[in-house]
Design a protein around this motif. Sequence first.
Motif, PDB file in Angstrom:
ATOM      1  N   THR A   1      12.391  -3.214 -15.196  1.00  0.00           N
ATOM      2  CA  THR A   1      12.996  -4.526 -15.453  1.00  0.00           C
ATOM      3  C   THR A   1      14.419  -4.416 -16.030  1.00  0.00           C
ATOM      4  O   THR A   1      14.777  -3.420 -16.662  1.00  0.00           O
ATOM      5  N   ILE A   2      15.174  -5.485 -15.810  1.00  0.00           N
ATOM      6  CA  ILE A   2      16.503  -5.639 -16.426  1.00  0.00           C
ATOM      7  C   ILE A   2      16.409  -6.888 -17.297  1.00  0.00           C
ATOM      8  O   ILE A   2      16.060  -7.961 -16.805  1.00  0.00           O
ATOM      9  N   THR A   3      16.682  -6.743 -18.605  1.00  0.00           N
ATOM     10  CA  THR A   3      16.578  -7.912 -19.489  1.00  0.00           C
ATOM     11  C   THR A   3      17.878  -8.080 -20.275  1.00  0.00           C
ATOM     12  O   THR A   3      18.625  -7.106 -20.473  1.00  0.00           O
ATOM     13  N   LEU A   4      18.118  -9.315 -20.711  1.00  0.00           N
ATOM     14  CA  LEU A   4      19.264  -9.598 -21.587  1.00  0.00           C
ATOM     15  C   LEU A   4      18.727 -10.312 -22.822  1.00  0.00           C
ATOM     16  O   LEU A   4      18.149 -11.404 -22.713  1.00  0.00           O
ATOM     17  N   GLU A   5      18.868  -9.679 -23.970  1.00  0.00           N
ATOM     18  CA  GLU A   5      18.388 -10.295 -25.214  1.00  0.00           C
ATOM     19  C   GLU A   5      19.402 -10.077 -26.308  1.00  0.00           C
ATOM     20  O   GLU A   5      19.821  -8.934 -26.541  1.00  0.00           O
ATOM     21  N   GLN A   6      19.800 -11.158 -26.942  1.00  0.00           N
ATOM     22  CA  GLN A   6      20.752 -11.098 -28.067  1.00  0.00           C
ATOM     23  C   GLN A   6      21.975 -10.257 -27.725  1.00  0.00           C
ATOM     24  O   GLN A   6      22.401  -9.394 -28.500  1.00  0.00           O
ATOM     25  N   GLY A   7      22.524 -10.514 -26.533  1.00  0.00           N
ATOM     26  CA  GLY A   7      23.773  -9.853 -26.145  1.00  0.00           C
ATOM     27  C   GLY A   7      23.622  -8.399 -25.746  1.00  0.00           C
ATOM     28  O   GLY A   7      24.626  -7.705 -25.568  1.00  0.00           O
ATOM     29  N   VAL A   8      22.380  -7.927 -25.585  1.00  0.00           N
ATOM     30  CA  VAL A   8      22.183  -6.529 -25.163  1.00  0.00           C
ATOM     31  C   VAL A   8      21.422  -6.508 -23.837  1.00  0.00           C
ATOM     32  O   VAL A   8      20.362  -7.130 -23.692  1.00  0.00           O
ATOM     33  N   VAL A   9      21.989  -5.797 -22.877  1.00  0.00           N
ATOM     34  CA  VAL A   9      21.334  -5.640 -21.571  1.00  0.00           C
ATOM     35  C   VAL A   9      20.524  -4.353 -21.617  1.00  0.00           C
ATOM     36  O   VAL A   9      21.043  -3.295 -21.969  1.00  0.00           O
ATOM     37  N   ARG A  10      19.218  -4.473 -21.280  1.00  0.00           N
ATOM     38  CA  ARG A  10      18.351  -3.288 -21.248  1.00  0.00           C
ATOM     39  C   ARG A  10      17.942  -3.062 -19.796  1.00  0.00           C
ATOM     40  O   ARG A  10      17.350  -3.935 -19.159  1.00  0.00           O
ATOM     41  N   ILE A  11      18.271  -1.867 -19.302  1.00  0.00           N
ATOM     42  CA  ILE A  11      17.953  -1.539 -17.900  1.00  0.00           C
ATOM     43  C   ILE A  11      16.873  -0.473 -17.909  1.00  0.00           C
ATOM     44  O   ILE A  11      17.074   0.633 -18.432  1.00  0.00           O
ATOM     45  N   GLY A  12      15.721  -0.784 -17.330  1.00  0.00           N
ATOM     46  CA  GLY A  12      14.601   0.163 -17.285  1.00  0.00           C
ATOM     47  C   GLY A  12      14.945   1.388 -16.454  1.00  0.00           C
ATOM     48  O   GLY A  12      15.719   1.309 -15.493  1.00  0.00           O
ATOM     49  N   ALA A  13      14.316   2.508 -16.820  1.00  0.00           N
ATOM     50  CA  ALA A  13      14.638   3.777 -16.157  1.00  0.00           C
ATOM     51  C   ALA A  13      14.329   3.766 -14.667  1.00  0.00           C
ATOM     52  O   ALA A  13      14.952   4.474 -13.893  1.00  0.00           O
ATOM     53  N   LEU A  14      13.347   2.943 -14.248  1.00  0.00           N
ATOM     54  CA  LEU A  14      12.966   2.957 -12.836  1.00  0.00           C
ATOM     55  C   LEU A  14      13.710   1.911 -12.000  1.00  0.00           C
ATOM     56  O   LEU A  14      13.377   1.700 -10.831  1.00  0.00           O
ATOM     57  N   VAL A  15      14.688   1.251 -12.589  1.00  0.00           N
ATOM     58  CA  VAL A  15      15.531   0.334 -11.803  1.00  0.00           C
ATOM     59  C   VAL A  15      16.304   1.177 -10.787  1.00  0.00           C
ATOM     60  O   VAL A  15      16.957   2.154 -11.141  1.00  0.00           O
ATOM     61  N   THR A  16      16.176   0.802  -9.519  1.00  0.00           N
ATOM     62  CA  THR A  16      16.846   1.604  -8.478  1.00  0.00           C
ATOM     63  C   THR A  16      18.329   1.223  -8.395  1.00  0.00           C
ATOM     64  O   THR A  16      18.747   0.162  -8.863  1.00  0.00           O
ATOM     65  N   HIS A  17      19.085   2.084  -7.728  1.00  0.00           N
ATOM     66  CA  HIS A  17      20.515   1.810  -7.552  1.00  0.00           C
ATOM     67  C   HIS A  17      20.694   0.467  -6.805  1.00  0.00           C
ATOM     68  O   HIS A  17      21.564  -0.332  -7.137  1.00  0.00           O
ATOM     69  N   THR A  18      19.836   0.220  -5.811  1.00  0.00           N
ATOM     70  CA  THR A  18      19.950  -1.027  -5.032  1.00  0.00           C
ATOM     71  C   THR A  18      19.651  -2.255  -5.896  1.00  0.00           C
ATOM     72  O   THR A  18      20.381  -3.252  -5.846  1.00  0.00           O
ATOM     73  N   GLN A  19      18.579  -2.145  -6.699  1.00  0.00           N
ATOM     74  CA  GLN A  19      18.226  -3.261  -7.605  1.00  0.00           C
ATOM     75  C   GLN A  19      19.388  -3.569  -8.537  1.00  0.00           C
ATOM     76  O   GLN A  19      19.711  -4.722  -8.800  1.00  0.00           O
ATOM     77  N   LEU A  20      20.010  -2.506  -9.029  1.00  0.00           N
ATOM     78  CA  LEU A  20      21.125  -2.671  -9.961  1.00  0.00           C
ATOM     79  C   LEU A  20      22.310  -3.348  -9.246  1.00  0.00           C
ATOM     80  O   LEU A  20      22.951  -4.250  -9.789  1.00  0.00           O
ATOM     81  N   ALA A  21      22.550  -2.930  -7.996  1.00  0.00           N
ATOM     82  CA  ALA A  21      23.673  -3.493  -7.226  1.00  0.00           C
ATOM     83  C   ALA A  21      23.456  -4.975  -6.957  1.00  0.00           C
ATOM     84  O   ALA A  21      24.413  -5.743  -6.848  1.00  0.00           O
ATOM     85  N   GLU A  22      22.189  -5.383  -6.842  1.00  0.00           N
ATOM     86  CA  GLU A  22      21.890  -6.778  -6.479  1.00  0.00           C
ATOM     87  C   GLU A  22      21.623  -7.664  -7.692  1.00  0.00           C
ATOM     88  O   GLU A  22      21.337  -8.850  -7.545  1.00  0.00           O
ATOM     89  N   SER A  23      21.715  -7.100  -8.886  1.00  0.00           N
ATOM     90  CA  SER A  23      21.340  -7.846 -10.089  1.00  0.00           C
ATOM     91  C   SER A  23      22.477  -8.746 -10.582  1.00  0.00           C
ATOM     92  O   SER A  23      23.588  -8.279 -10.833  1.00  0.00           O
TER      93      SER A  23
END
Length: 270
Positions: A60-82
């Motif tokens: 998962t990719i989450t945004l909480e209190q101004g901090v973006v947390r990107i999970g280790a299994l987020v793929t390059h494609t998922q990241l590009a489309e986020s």
Amino acid sequence: MKAPPFAYVKPRSLAEAFELIERPGAKVLAGGQSLIPSLNMRLSAPELLVDITGLSSLKTITLEQGVVRIGALVTHTQLAESEPIAKHVPLLAQAVSHIAHPAIRNRGTLGGSIAFADPAAEYPACLVALDASIVVQGKAGERMVPAQKFFKGLFEVDLAPGELVVAAEIRAQLKDERSAFLELARRHGDYAIIGLAAYKSKGNRFVFFGAGATPVFARHASSATEAKEAVSLLKKDLNPPADLYHSPATKLHLAGVLLERAWTQLTTSR
Ligand SMILES: Cc1cc2nc3c(=O)[nH]c(=O)nc-3n(C[C@H](O)[C@H](O)[C@H](O)COP(=O)(O)OP(=O)(O)OC[C@H]3O[C@@H](n4cnc5c(N)ncnc54)[C@H](O)[C@@H]3O)c2cc1C
């Protein structure tokens, strides 16, 4: 060549994964885009592959209190489309299109790239430029490691046996902050000859990749007040190793070219 024989297991929970990766001869398998080629070339011969791709909490990719947390299994494609990444971490959004080609981007993961720590890879330099934290977890719990300390040497990171990279945490970019990503490669998608991840907050942070064993924070150039001064200071920061086609002097020159371009991008108001 084919990979040497290995056992394979796919844990259903993080707790199960931690039990398995502690076993002697065990190796974590994420997207497999670096590990499987290395097995096929017989550069590595683990006895047990622990496939972590079933751990949905790391996707998962989450945004909480101004901090973006990107999970280790987020793929390059998922990241590009986020959308949150494009909006809040534009440096990573710019970098991802330079990674390999679509088939690899569909499987390769952020955590795999961070753990593998290729000195010419894009994400490690971005995370150092962004002053991100790498979230590492093992049986004993979670610890946060500043990106600059996490990348310790050539393919060497701050991960103990039995630990996983579970996420990266990055402060969301503020309105008056800027980022720029530039890379020179023989072909688009190849690993970089040299590249630059740049971030302008209160000061500048210029971090080069393909320029040493780890991402190189150009401390002197980052403290300069104008582009020409920054370029002239680069020789104090960088001593890039030669590769098959480029001498250290050529790489240093190319680093200066990227730095001037990045400076223009960071100072042009949008
Ligand atoms: C032809 C080709 C071109 C490429 N070009 C580029 C490029 O230009 N730029 C770039 O950055 N990359 C490039 N890559 C590599 C790609 O980005 C990989 O996806 C990435 O390096 C590794 O991610 P992965 O998920 O595939 O990890 P894997 O291959 O599964 O694992 C890589 C290593 O990391 C360990 N590991 C994986 N996940 C974790 C975790 N969460 N915690 C602890 N250890 C872990 C594994 O045990 C292994 O040692 C390329 C790959 C290929 C095959």
